[in-house]
Design a protein around this motif. Structure first.
Motif, PDB file in Angstrom:
ATOM      1  N   TYR A  25      10.374  -2.908   7.340  1.00 39.61           N
ATOM      2  CA  TYR A  25       9.309  -1.952   7.684  1.00 39.61           C
ATOM      3  C   TYR A  25       9.712  -0.526   7.334  1.00 39.61           C
ATOM      4  CZ  TYR A  25       6.322  -5.412   9.856  1.00 39.61           C
ATOM      5  OH  TYR A  25       5.470  -6.480  10.050  1.00 39.61           O
ATOM      6  N   GLU A  26      10.986  -0.258   7.310  1.00 31.88           N
ATOM      7  CA  GLU A  26      11.430   1.059   6.843  1.00 31.88           C
ATOM      8  C   GLU A  26      11.094   1.236   5.368  1.00 31.88           C
ATOM      9  OE1 GLU A  26      15.535   3.757   6.684  1.00 31.88           O
ATOM     10  OE2 GLU A  26      15.592   1.619   7.225  1.00 31.88           O
ATOM     11  N   GLN A  27      11.286   0.187   4.615  1.00 31.03           N
ATOM     12  CA  GLN A  27      10.933   0.259   3.194  1.00 31.03           C
ATOM     13  C   GLN A  27       9.426   0.405   2.998  1.00 31.03           C
ATOM     14  OE1 GLN A  27      12.604  -3.298   1.560  1.00 31.03           O
ATOM     15  NE2 GLN A  27      14.746  -2.531   1.627  1.00 31.03           N
ATOM     16  N   LEU A  28       8.634  -0.256   3.849  1.00 29.08           N
ATOM     17  CA  LEU A  28       7.179  -0.111   3.752  1.00 29.08           C
ATOM     18  C   LEU A  28       6.751   1.318   4.058  1.00 29.08           C
ATOM     19  CD1 LEU A  28       5.948  -3.424   5.440  1.00 29.08           C
ATOM     20  CD2 LEU A  28       5.860  -2.836   3.013  1.00 29.08           C
ATOM     21  N   VAL A  29       7.379   1.890   5.084  1.00 26.71           N
ATOM     22  CA  VAL A  29       7.054   3.278   5.428  1.00 26.71           C
ATOM     23  C   VAL A  29       7.385   4.204   4.272  1.00 26.71           C
ATOM     24  CG1 VAL A  29       7.667   5.194   6.954  1.00 26.71           C
ATOM     25  CG2 VAL A  29       7.288   2.904   7.912  1.00 26.71           C
ATOM     26  N   GLN A  30       8.554   3.971   3.665  1.00 25.29           N
ATOM     27  CA  GLN A  30       8.926   4.827   2.530  1.00 25.29           C
ATOM     28  C   GLN A  30       8.000   4.619   1.337  1.00 25.29           C
ATOM     29  OE1 GLN A  30      13.001   3.872   1.741  1.00 25.29           O
ATOM     30  NE2 GLN A  30      13.775   4.910   3.613  1.00 25.29           N
ATOM     31  N   ALA A  31       7.530   3.369   1.188  1.00 29.43           N
ATOM     32  CA  ALA A  31       6.640   3.083   0.047  1.00 29.43           C
ATOM     33  C   ALA A  31       5.292   3.765   0.198  1.00 29.43           C
ATOM     34  CB  ALA A  31       6.453   1.576  -0.098  1.00 29.43           C
TER      35      ALA A  31
ATOM     36  N   LYS B  24      -6.360   7.848   1.482  1.00 26.24           N
ATOM     37  CA  LYS B  24      -6.573   7.311   2.828  1.00 26.24           C
ATOM     38  C   LYS B  24      -5.869   5.960   3.013  1.00 26.24           C
ATOM     39  CE  LYS B  24     -11.015   9.528   3.848  1.00 26.24           C
ATOM     40  NZ  LYS B  24     -12.429   9.302   4.219  1.00 26.24           N
ATOM     41  N   ARG B  25      -5.838   5.160   1.949  1.00 22.00           N
ATOM     42  CA  ARG B  25      -5.241   3.834   2.103  1.00 22.00           C
ATOM     43  C   ARG B  25      -3.748   3.941   2.409  1.00 22.00           C
ATOM     44  NH1 ARG B  25      -2.885  -0.090  -1.170  1.00 22.00           N
ATOM     45  NH2 ARG B  25      -2.998   1.271  -2.997  1.00 22.00           N
ATOM     46  N   LYS B  26      -3.043   4.798   1.644  1.00 23.80           N
ATOM     47  CA  LYS B  26      -1.599   4.957   1.914  1.00 23.80           C
ATOM     48  C   LYS B  26      -1.342   5.572   3.280  1.00 23.80           C
ATOM     49  CE  LYS B  26       0.227   5.263  -2.789  1.00 23.80           C
ATOM     50  NZ  LYS B  26       1.039   6.067  -3.732  1.00 23.80           N
ATOM     51  N   LEU B  27      -2.179   6.547   3.632  1.00 28.76           N
ATOM     52  CA  LEU B  27      -2.004   7.184   4.940  1.00 28.76           C
ATOM     53  C   LEU B  27      -2.246   6.187   6.058  1.00 28.76           C
ATOM     54  CD1 LEU B  27      -1.472   9.727   6.585  1.00 28.76           C
ATOM     55  CD2 LEU B  27      -3.923  10.272   6.407  1.00 28.76           C
ATOM     56  N   PHE B  28      -3.250   5.358   5.918  1.00 26.97           N
ATOM     57  CA  PHE B  28      -3.561   4.350   6.927  1.00 26.97           C
ATOM     58  C   PHE B  28      -2.397   3.351   7.090  1.00 26.97           C
ATOM     59  CE2 PHE B  28      -5.155   0.000   7.585  1.00 26.97           C
ATOM     60  CZ  PHE B  28      -5.626   0.123   8.887  1.00 26.97           C
ATOM     61  N   LEU B  29      -1.906   2.885   5.952  1.00 28.44           N
ATOM     62  CA  LEU B  29      -0.794   1.932   6.025  1.00 28.44           C
ATOM     63  C   LEU B  29       0.479   2.601   6.538  1.00 28.44           C
ATOM     64  CD1 LEU B  29      -1.363  -0.030   2.679  1.00 28.44           C
ATOM     65  CD2 LEU B  29      -1.926  -0.765   5.010  1.00 28.44           C
ATOM     66  N   TYR B  30       0.709   3.815   6.123  1.00 33.40           N
ATOM     67  CA  TYR B  30       1.898   4.537   6.593  1.00 33.40           C
ATOM     68  C   TYR B  30       1.897   4.678   8.120  1.00 33.40           C
ATOM     69  CZ  TYR B  30       4.921   8.501   7.686  1.00 33.40           C
ATOM     70  OH  TYR B  30       5.866   9.307   8.255  1.00 33.40           O
TER      71      TYR B  30
END
Length: 659
Positions: free
Chosen positions: A651-657, A587-593
């Motif tokens: 932010y593209e890198q954050l999305v990929q992360a 859930k944490r990764k999905l929320f941040l994504y």
């Protein structure tokens, strides 16, 4: 047939008349002699016999009849001549037609012709007399014409002599003599362009007289007298110029007077101040000082009224901060305004929604080059029409810049100033009070719009546009220093608002309510938070204004650091908020994504739109939102988009992360 000439010499008394022996009775058309005698009869008969013998023998003859009928000896001589003629032999042919001539009828015809001739002579006698008189008059006229001709020759000689003298004297007289009309206009005429022309003529006359003073053609006494006359005229002209300037300066002190009209009138005769400065420098300085202090009062009086009318305008930002009931006391203090809050409530943030319209007005050149009239501002304030902070700021400062431009151009042109220090001193004396009022008005706007951080940033951009306009107008440094002072006032307020905004983001993301909202399994974590949506709008609009720089690069402004602080604060808060979720279930990764993906999409869309328009306008030789700014080269485009591209890539890198 040979031509035969006859020579006749007949006396006044016809021989036929001598034949009549009876007392002569007057017959109409004939002249009959009143004397007759035996000798006459004899003579006549001799002639008739002679004629008869001639006609019978030889028709070609010479009739030689002469003598006085009263003289007998003449008759005898004629008889002797006839006898002599008989002895001549003339070889001619006889013409029988001569015998058919009726001598009496011929004589009658001759008498009639003589009578007609007498009548004609009697009729022509007046004409003959007129002709004789005409001949006499013609002789007289001819004599007079001869006299006139001689006088004309003398006059031509005199004209030639006078022409030579005129050619020598005319240039001298033209140079020396002062036209009476010129003196009349200078003494009594209205001071206008024509009056200035006559003043110029007087100045030229003085220079010419100084040249002739060294020559021997003209008496030095005459030169001295003419120079004395010009001196007196100049003294009178100085007095009239002084009165003219004082009258116009007094008109400027009227409350309803337009300075532009009076300045236009003075510029039409600007040569008078040059003349006054050369003849009486002290008086010109006094009049210049009087004008400066009059305009100082004029602008101060009018701008006080104008600023008071602008203060009556209503500011839109106040409406965004009215609804403070929705602000949670746990997330914001009482000093926070609605526009500085990025919460997670369902309330619509009208401040952010209206930003695109404000940016469109910013990009519109027509809306950035005018100032509202004081009368319109008063009526607009009464009617309740509302304006943004940057618009009200533009109204005042654009009016100040326009008036300063007009005044600066007038001072330089009319007072003939060439020293920059003199120009700056005069402008400083006139506009220093107005510039102080402008600074105070900016402080007033910031007091009423202390949470309008976008309004402050838009005002900064308008100031940068004015700085560019100042360079185009070649205005003195006074107004440029004033704008720099405005920037020094606005940038700290903008950074303070960014700090408040970062605090709002931190407090919102770390609040208990939003943690419960995220942790609650009933809430769908696939939907981005409201604060993420608001943050994306703030960040994208700030990047638009980063790309609107005129002179300075983004790295030299506080805006870059403010954007980075906002981004870091949001990212850090979102990571901490995501830590409240269960990492094992993803859930944490999905929320941040989901939340970072929204920010990335907004930035990527905004940067793509900007890049296309920037490159297109750069090729056309204009900047993105400043058509009047210098052309932007390709390397400059890459430099000004560094912040936006860096954030988008981050932010593209954050999305990929977190994918």
């Amino acid at each position: 047939m040979a031509t035969i000439s006859h020579r006749h010499s007949i006396s006044k008394r016809s021989s036929v008349q001598q034949i009549q022996t009876q007392p002569s009775v007057p017959t109409k058309g004939k002249r009959v002699s009143s004397r007759s005698g035996p000798n006459d009869v004899k003579t006549t008969m001799s002639r008739l016999e002679y004629l008869n013998s001639k006609f019978n023998k030889d028709p070609s003859f010479d009739i030689e009849i002469s003598g006085d009928e009263e003289d007998d000896e003449d008759g005898q001589n004629n008889s002797h001549d006839v006898n002599n003629n008989k002895n001549r032999k003339i070889d001619v042919q006889f013409d029988s037609k001569l015998m058919d001539i009726d001598i009496l009828s011929k004589e009658s015809n001759i008498n009639q012709m003589e009578f007609s001739l007498d009548i004609s002579i009697s009729l022509l006698s007046p004409l003959f007399q007129y002709i004789q008189d005409f001949e006499t008059n013609l002789d007289t006229l001819s004599n007079e014409m001869e006299i006139l001709q001689s006088r004309l020759v003398d006059l031509n000689d005199e004209i030639k002599k006078n022409t030579i003298i005129d050619n020598q004297l005319t240039p001298i007289l033209t140079d020396l003599l002062i036209p009476p009309q010129c003196i009349k206009i200078l003494l009594n005429g209205k001071i206008d362009i024509k009056w200035v022309d006559q003043l110029t003529i007087i100045q030229e006359k003085r220079e010419i007289l100084m040249v002739y003073k060294t020559k021997e053609k003209v008496s030095s006494t005459n030169i001295t007298e003419l120079v004395s006359i010009i001196d007196k005229l100049e003294i009178k002209c100085i007095e009239r110029i002084k009165r003219f300037m004082i009258d116009n300066i007094k008109q400027l002190r009227g409350t309803t007077t337009s300075s532009v009209k009076i300045q236009s009138r003075l510029l039409q005769v600007k040569e008078i101040f040059v003349f006054l400065k050369s003849k009486n420098n002290k008086l010109s300085k006094e009049l210049e000082t009087a004008y400066v202090y009059t305009m100082r009062w004029y602008y101060y009086f009018n701008f006080v009224k104008y600023i008071s009318s602008l203060e009556g305008l209503k500011v839109l930002e106040n409406d965004y901060d009215v609804d403070k009931k929705s602000i949670s006391s746990s997330t914001a203090s009482s000093t926070y305004q609605r526009s500085l809050l990025l919460d997670n409530t369902d309330l619509i943030n009208e401040y952010l929604i209206n930003l695109p319209k404000r940016l469109e007005k910013m990009a519109d050149d027509n809306s950035n080059q005018y100032s509202i009239l004081g009368q319109i501002a008063e009526s607009t304030g009464i009617n309740g029409m509302k304006f943004n902070m940057e618009q009200i700021f533009l109204f005042l400062n654009q009016a100040m810049m326009d008036n300063l431009t007009i005044e600066f151009n007038f001072i330089v042109e009319f007072f003939v100033l060439t020293n920059n220090d003199d120009m700056n001193n005069l402008i400083k004396q006139i506009f220093s009070p107005i510039l102080r009022m402008g600074s105070n008005f900016t402080t007033y706007l910031l007091t009423n719009c202390k949470s309008d951080y976008f309004g402050i940033l838009l005002t900064i951009r308008r100031i940068q546009r004015m700085e560019y306009e100042i360079q185009n107008r070649c205005l003195p440094e006074l107004f440029d220093n004033y704008l720099n002072t405005q920037l020094l006032t606005l940038w700290p307020i903008f950074q303070r608002d960014i700090d408040v905004l970062c605090t709002s983001i931190t407090q919102t993301l770390s609040s208990t309510s939003i943690i419960k909202y995220v942790v609650n399994s009933k809430n769908n974590i696939l939907i981005p938070l409201k604060i993420t949506q608001s943050f994306s709008m703030v960040l994208s609009n700030l990047l638009k204004l980063v790309q609107n720089l005129v002179f300075e690069l983004e790295t030299s402004e506080p805006l870059k650091g403010s954007i980075e602080r906002l981004s870091n604060t949001f990212e850090r808060g979102m990571v901490q908020l995501g830590g409240s979720l269960d990492e094992g279930k993803g859930k944490r990764k999905l929320f941040l994504y989901v939340n970072f993906q929204l920010v990335y999409n907004v930035l990527d869309n905004e940067m793509g739109t900007f890049s296309a328009s920037a490159i297109k306008k750069a090729k056309n030789g204009s900047s993105t939102h400043f058509p009047t700014a210098p052309s932007v080269e390709d390397d400059t485009i890459g430099e000004t988009t560094t912040v936006g591209e860096g954030l988008c890539k981050h932010y593209e890198q954050l999305v990929q992360a977190y994918t």
